[in-house]
Design an enzyme around this catalytic site. Structure first.
Site, short mmCIF file in Angstrom:
data_model
loop_
_atom_site.label_atom_id
_atom_site.label_comp_id
_atom_site.label_asym_id
_atom_site.label_seq_id
_atom_site.Cartn_x
_atom_site.Cartn_y
_atom_site.Cartn_z
N LYS A 2 17.92 10.39 -7.48
CA LYS A 2 16.56 10.71 -7.02
C LYS A 2 16.22 9.91 -5.76
CE LYS A 2 12.08 9.97 -7.33
NZ LYS A 2 11.55 8.64 -7.27
N MET B 32 11.51 12.56 -12.50
CA MET B 32 10.91 11.41 -13.21
C MET B 32 10.81 10.23 -12.25
SD MET B 32 11.10 11.63 -16.88
CE MET B 32 11.40 13.08 -17.87
N GLY C 193 11.66 -1.77 -13.89
CA GLY C 193 10.89 -1.60 -15.13
C GLY C 193 10.12 -0.30 -15.16
N HIS D 40 15.60 6.09 -16.14
CA HIS D 40 16.24 4.79 -16.38
C HIS D 40 17.18 4.88 -17.59
CE1 HIS D 40 12.38 3.46 -14.38
NE2 HIS D 40 13.29 2.88 -13.63
#
Ligand code: PAF
Length: 280
Positions: A149, A184, A31, A37
């Site tokens: 990442k 990110m 989440g 995402h």
């Protein structure tokens, strides 16, 4: 978009998708959605997969002193974002649904779990492996999408899928970055403005290290040392590690013919940031 909270309903949903002969793509997440995402979801949707996003802050991958309690959670925002994006189903189970009383199965990849992130976060990768194995069994996707990442996590999952013969493909998706280069991450939200201002230095250090390699430096020690030195010039940054490794097995290596990766982890205040660069 279907929101599914139980394993029973998830199985029923997956069966109905299979009957319609759709391929299934799984995007496992915890989440706090950001562009990283969304890039995973986009890739799955572009492949034409019926896209199932899992949203589960997995307690077994957090150490006792880590940020499980304060990990950012905003279910309404996340589910709205996923629905607007065209995701087909969001699987958001409770911890007791995933780990009922008596749960004790352990999956461990001894070499990968003990290095780099694993050395600093003991047990972390066992938790990641077990939850991903459960998700793969439940969703039975043709493809699952993971960000580059978290490179060590990606290699761990690829290894586990191969070792345990999961019949699926792991699709690596390139890191999404802020305009100043910062990768990110949900944890970027913890940074104060002062900390945020110095955070892109990690990517800068990795870029400089990659340039050194491109200019012919083969010795990983020399590359690592220069990156650590550059990071240490910023007093807000504490370096956990900068390591050059072979990109497939993650063994420490000097640079040669094989693809390599430079992995980095730093702390800024109480926030840990990781990043990496692949060397061709
Ligand atoms: O990368 C993450 O967000 C998590 O480690 C994952 C893969 C969803 C497992 O909990």
């Amino acid at each position: 978009m279907r929101v599914i909270n139980t394993i029973h309903s998830l199985r029923a949903y997956i069966n109905s998708i299979r009957e319609q002969r759709y391929t299934v793509g799984l995007v496992p997440t915890m989440g706090a959605f950001h562009e990283g995402h969304l890039a995973l979801m986009r890739r799955s949707l572009e492949n034409g997969d019926c896209t199932v996003v899992s949203l589960f802050v997995n307690p077994t991958q957090f150490g006792p002193k880590e940020d499980l309690e304060k990990y950012p959670r905003d279910f309404n925002r996340d589910s709205q974002l996923a629905a607007d994006f065209g995701v087909h189903a969001l699987f958001a189970p409770t911890a007791s649904e995933m780990y009922p009383e008596g749960f004790q199965t352990h999956i461990s990849l001894p070499k990968i779990r003990s290095r780099y992130e694993g050395e600093i976060r003991p047990g972390h990768f066992d938790g990641v492996a077990a939850v991903c194995a459960k998700l793969f069994n439940l969703v039975q996707p043709q493809r699952a999408y993971f960000g580059q990442k978290d490179y060590q996590q990606l290699v761990l999952i690829q290894r586990m899928v191969c070792d345990l013969n999961f019949s699926m493909e792991i699709v690596p998706v390139p890191t999404v970055r802020e305009p100043d280069g910062l990768a990110m991450s949900s944890r970027n939200a913890y940074l104060s403005p002062e900390e945020r201002a110095v955070a892109p230095r990690l990517y800068l250090a990795l870029r400089q290290a990659a340039e050194m390699a491109e200019q012919g430096e083969h010795k990983s020690a020399a590359i690592e040392e220069q990156a650590v030195h550059f990071l240490a010039e910023e007093p807000l940054i504490k370096v956990d590690y900068i390591k050059v490794a072979d990109a497939e097995m993650l063994e420490p290596a000097d640079l040669g013919d094989r693809p390599a990766v430079i992995l980095g982890a730093i702390r800024i205040g109480s926030t840990r940031l990781i990043d990496n660069i692949l060397l061709k």
